[in-house]
Design a protein around this motif. Sequence first.
Motif, PDB file in Angstrom:
ATOM      1  N   LYS A   1       0.760  -1.328   0.141  1.00 19.26           N
ATOM      2  CA  LYS A   1       0.037  -0.079   0.235  1.00 19.26           C
ATOM      3  C   LYS A   1       0.865   1.306   0.016  1.00 19.26           C
ATOM      4  O   LYS A   1       0.336   2.276  -0.724  1.00 19.26           O
ATOM      5  CB  LYS A   1      -0.873   0.222   1.203  1.00 19.26           C
ATOM      6  N   GLU A   2       2.141   1.135   0.539  1.00 21.23           N
ATOM      7  CA  GLU A   2       2.647   2.315   0.723  1.00 21.23           C
ATOM      8  C   GLU A   2       3.469   2.719  -0.685  1.00 21.23           C
ATOM      9  O   GLU A   2       3.737   3.826  -1.086  1.00 21.23           O
ATOM     10  CB  GLU A   2       4.124   1.868   1.665  1.00 21.23           C
ATOM     11  N   LEU A   3       3.817   1.636  -1.437  1.00 19.87           N
ATOM     12  CA  LEU A   3       4.384   1.957  -2.644  1.00 19.87           C
ATOM     13  C   LEU A   3       3.380   2.423  -3.479  1.00 19.87           C
ATOM     14  O   LEU A   3       3.456   3.428  -4.264  1.00 19.87           O
ATOM     15  CB  LEU A   3       4.833   0.551  -3.320  1.00 19.87           C
ATOM     16  N   LEU A   4       2.210   2.013  -3.777  1.00 20.34           N
ATOM     17  CA  LEU A   4       0.806   2.476  -4.175  1.00 20.34           C
ATOM     18  C   LEU A   4       0.784   4.077  -4.004  1.00 20.34           C
ATOM     19  O   LEU A   4       0.622   5.003  -4.826  1.00 20.34           O
ATOM     20  CB  LEU A   4      -0.594   1.839  -3.919  1.00 20.34           C
ATOM     21  N   GLU A   5       0.739   4.355  -2.699  1.00 16.58           N
ATOM     22  CA  GLU A   5       0.797   5.829  -1.887  1.00 16.58           C
ATOM     23  C   GLU A   5       1.569   6.575  -2.712  1.00 16.58           C
ATOM     24  O   GLU A   5       1.401   7.985  -3.187  1.00 16.58           O
ATOM     25  CB  GLU A   5       0.591   5.821  -0.487  1.00 16.58           C
ATOM     26  N   GLN A   6       2.869   6.088  -2.583  1.00 16.93           N
ATOM     27  CA  GLN A   6       4.209   6.818  -3.354  1.00 16.93           C
ATOM     28  C   GLN A   6       3.710   7.071  -4.708  1.00 16.93           C
ATOM     29  O   GLN A   6       4.241   8.210  -5.267  1.00 16.93           O
ATOM     30  CB  GLN A   6       5.310   6.241  -3.021  1.00 16.93           C
ATOM     31  N   ALA A   7       3.461   6.188  -5.426  1.00 21.17           N
ATOM     32  CA  ALA A   7       3.290   6.396  -6.923  1.00 21.17           C
ATOM     33  C   ALA A   7       2.232   7.355  -7.081  1.00 21.17           C
ATOM     34  O   ALA A   7       2.300   8.236  -7.973  1.00 21.17           O
ATOM     35  CB  ALA A   7       2.815   4.978  -7.407  1.00 21.17           C
ATOM     36  N   GLN A   8       1.044   7.555  -6.400  1.00 22.20           N
ATOM     37  CA  GLN A   8       0.338   8.273  -6.480  1.00 22.20           C
ATOM     38  C   GLN A   8       0.614   9.707  -6.057  1.00 22.20           C
ATOM     39  O   GLN A   8       0.312  10.673  -6.660  1.00 22.20           O
ATOM     40  CB  GLN A   8      -1.162   8.002  -5.588  1.00 22.20           C
ATOM     41  N   ALA A   9       1.442   9.725  -5.076  1.00 23.60           N
ATOM     42  CA  ALA A   9       2.033  11.134  -4.546  1.00 23.60           C
ATOM     43  C   ALA A   9       2.816  11.561  -5.796  1.00 23.60           C
ATOM     44  O   ALA A   9       3.182  12.869  -5.926  1.00 23.60           O
ATOM     45  CB  ALA A   9       2.668  10.998  -3.484  1.00 23.60           C
ATOM     46  N   ALA A  10       3.687  10.784  -6.414  1.00 24.09           N
ATOM     47  CA  ALA A  10       4.490  11.135  -7.709  1.00 24.09           C
ATOM     48  C   ALA A  10       3.620  11.302  -8.897  1.00 24.09           C
ATOM     49  O   ALA A  10       4.560  11.698  -9.885  1.00 24.09           O
ATOM     50  CB  ALA A  10       5.580  10.268  -7.752  1.00 24.09           C
ATOM     51  N   SER A  11       2.311  11.108  -8.889  1.00 28.96           N
ATOM     52  CA  SER A  11       1.642  11.565 -10.049  1.00 28.96           C
ATOM     53  C   SER A  11       1.788  10.480 -11.194  1.00 28.96           C
ATOM     54  O   SER A  11       1.384  10.778 -12.191  1.00 28.96           O
ATOM     55  CB  SER A  11       1.724  12.873 -10.612  1.00 28.96           C
ATOM     56  N   LEU A  12       2.310   9.379 -10.941  1.00 27.32           N
ATOM     57  CA  LEU A  12       2.451   8.075 -11.553  1.00 27.32           C
ATOM     58  C   LEU A  12       1.245   7.279 -11.907  1.00 27.32           C
ATOM     59  O   LEU A  12       1.031   6.669 -13.013  1.00 27.32           O
ATOM     60  CB  LEU A  12       3.669   7.275 -11.315  1.00 27.32           C
ATOM     61  N   ILE A  13       0.395   7.151 -10.670  1.00 29.61           N
ATOM     62  CA  ILE A  13      -0.674   6.511 -10.790  1.00 29.61           C
ATOM     63  C   ILE A  13      -2.039   7.499 -10.122  1.00 29.61           C
ATOM     64  O   ILE A  13      -1.739   8.211  -9.134  1.00 29.61           O
ATOM     65  CB  ILE A  13      -0.830   5.200  -9.941  1.00 29.61           C
ATOM     66  N   GLN A  14      -3.090   7.754 -10.959  1.00 24.62           N
ATOM     67  CA  GLN A  14      -3.956   8.637 -10.322  1.00 24.62           C
ATOM     68  C   GLN A  14      -4.753   8.241  -9.268  1.00 24.62           C
ATOM     69  O   GLN A  14      -4.810   6.815  -8.812  1.00 24.62           O
ATOM     70  CB  GLN A  14      -5.078   8.657 -11.507  1.00 24.62           C
ATOM     71  N   ARG A  15      -5.105   9.068  -8.165  1.00 19.17           N
ATOM     72  CA  ARG A  15      -5.966   8.632  -6.988  1.00 19.17           C
ATOM     73  C   ARG A  15      -7.246   8.529  -7.500  1.00 19.17           C
ATOM     74  O   ARG A  15      -7.973   9.616  -7.698  1.00 19.17           O
ATOM     75  CB  ARG A  15      -5.744   9.867  -6.116  1.00 19.17           C
ATOM     76  N   THR A  16      -7.898   7.109  -7.429  1.00 22.61           N
ATOM     77  CA  THR A  16      -8.988   7.026  -7.898  1.00 22.61           C
ATOM     78  C   THR A  16      -9.467   5.407  -7.283  1.00 22.61           C
ATOM     79  O   THR A  16      -8.324   4.903  -6.633  1.00 22.61           O
ATOM     80  CB  THR A  16      -8.975   6.591  -9.550  1.00 22.61           C
ATOM     81  N   ASN A  17     -10.515   5.199  -7.273  1.00 27.13           N
ATOM     82  CA  ASN A  17     -11.203   3.851  -6.730  1.00 27.13           C
ATOM     83  C   ASN A  17     -11.183   2.921  -8.065  1.00 27.13           C
ATOM     84  O   ASN A  17     -11.483   1.581  -7.552  1.00 27.13           O
ATOM     85  CB  ASN A  17     -12.340   4.029  -5.958  1.00 27.13           C
ATOM     86  N   SER A  18     -10.866   3.151  -9.360  1.00 25.01           N
ATOM     87  CA  SER A  18     -10.917   2.372 -10.258  1.00 25.01           C
ATOM     88  C   SER A  18      -9.524   2.564 -11.070  1.00 25.01           C
ATOM     89  O   SER A  18      -9.220   3.339 -11.462  1.00 25.01           O
ATOM     90  CB  SER A  18     -12.052   2.814 -11.275  1.00 25.01           C
ATOM     91  N   PHE A  19      -9.110   1.260 -11.314  1.00 26.95           N
ATOM     92  CA  PHE A  19      -7.766   1.130 -11.938  1.00 26.95           C
ATOM     93  C   PHE A  19      -7.772   0.313 -13.152  1.00 26.95           C
ATOM     94  O   PHE A  19      -8.746  -0.569 -13.245  1.00 26.95           O
ATOM     95  CB  PHE A  19      -6.728   0.757 -10.970  1.00 26.95           C
ATOM     96  N   HIS A  20      -6.769   0.189 -13.960  1.00 24.25           N
ATOM     97  CA  HIS A  20      -6.758  -0.208 -15.398  1.00 24.25           C
ATOM     98  C   HIS A  20      -5.660  -1.232 -15.271  1.00 24.25           C
ATOM     99  O   HIS A  20      -4.876  -1.072 -14.532  1.00 24.25           O
ATOM    100  CB  HIS A  20      -6.923   0.704 -16.382  1.00 24.25           C
ATOM    101  N   ALA A  21      -5.588  -1.893 -16.613  1.00 24.00           N
ATOM    102  CA  ALA A  21      -4.494  -2.977 -16.779  1.00 24.00           C
ATOM    103  C   ALA A  21      -3.214  -2.059 -16.739  1.00 24.00           C
ATOM    104  O   ALA A  21      -1.825  -2.662 -16.429  1.00 24.00           O
ATOM    105  CB  ALA A  21      -4.914  -3.764 -18.131  1.00 24.00           C
ATOM    106  N   ASP A  22      -3.098  -0.919 -17.441  1.00 20.84           N
ATOM    107  CA  ASP A  22      -1.913  -0.218 -17.400  1.00 20.84           C
ATOM    108  C   ASP A  22      -1.346   0.281 -16.278  1.00 20.84           C
ATOM    109  O   ASP A  22      -0.214   0.186 -15.902  1.00 20.84           O
ATOM    110  CB  ASP A  22      -2.094   1.095 -18.360  1.00 20.84           C
ATOM    111  N   ASP A  23      -2.297   0.614 -15.132  1.00 20.03           N
ATOM    112  CA  ASP A  23      -1.971   0.768 -13.716  1.00 20.03           C
ATOM    113  C   ASP A  23      -1.253  -0.309 -13.199  1.00 20.03           C
ATOM    114  O   ASP A  23      -0.265  -0.158 -12.369  1.00 20.03           O
ATOM    115  CB  ASP A  23      -3.131   1.381 -12.853  1.00 20.03           C
ATOM    116  N   LEU A  24      -1.843  -1.580 -13.477  1.00 19.95           N
ATOM    117  CA  LEU A  24      -1.242  -2.819 -12.759  1.00 19.95           C
ATOM    118  C   LEU A  24       0.174  -3.043 -13.371  1.00 19.95           C
ATOM    119  O   LEU A  24       0.810  -3.256 -12.789  1.00 19.95           O
ATOM    120  CB  LEU A  24      -2.345  -4.021 -13.209  1.00 19.95           C
ATOM    121  N   ASN A  25       0.518  -2.825 -14.758  1.00 21.36           N
ATOM    122  CA  ASN A  25       1.576  -3.169 -15.402  1.00 21.36           C
ATOM    123  C   ASN A  25       2.561  -2.211 -14.755  1.00 21.36           C
ATOM    124  O   ASN A  25       3.713  -2.450 -14.437  1.00 21.36           O
ATOM    125  CB  ASN A  25       1.524  -3.056 -16.866  1.00 21.36           C
TER     126      ASN A  25
END
Length: 238
Positions: free
Chosen positions: A133-157
Amino acid sequence: MGFGSAASRSSGALPKLSIGQVLQRLANEHPDLTPSKIRFLEEQGLVHPARTTSGYRKFSDADVERIRTILALQRDHYLPLKVIAEHLASLDRGERPELPTPVASRPKTNGSILANDAELSRDELLRRSGASKELLEQAQAASLIQRTNSFHADDLNLLVALAELERSGIGPRHLRPFRTASQHEIGLIEQALSGVARKPESTHRSRSEAKADELADALERVRRGLVRQSLRGRAHGR
């Protein structure tokens, strides 16, 4: 996709392929495969090449099939290496485990150039990627992954890649410039497709989507080539 048990592999053809020959065999299916990726799979205990007396790796045909299986599970099923290792262990025991179900895709309706994507919850994203969860939070803080409740295959990769980079000390905060660069690439693609994308016919939309994929792949190859070119230059003191 199976390749038999560990016992059957050990009794099969003798290891005879160099790491370069393995790359050649898999180049059509996995053009991005590198020697370092194969060495990483060995470090993770997923593949076990033999060694010559001089220490060189030698791979059997079964080893190649094992690598092909690992790469396919990553690419088609978006599985983290931990889950892949469990799947391989089941195969090695002679079991017939059910293949993990790929992430389902659905058409987008938001007018995006790239029409197909997959929807995942936050918990599913973390489970499939093996990331914290920490890594996901860091990715969102760095604007690499959007802050949302719905994610996509590209987010997973992306999150799977970030988890691999994290093990080498490269965190999301180091990758903020990548977001800026990606926005520039998107601008180039949209500019190249502007004439086709405005046309309403479905055939034109399909061509636009296919062309967008081609352009994105070409830009990725340029970026990857530049990085490798720089690494070679540094290795030779240039």
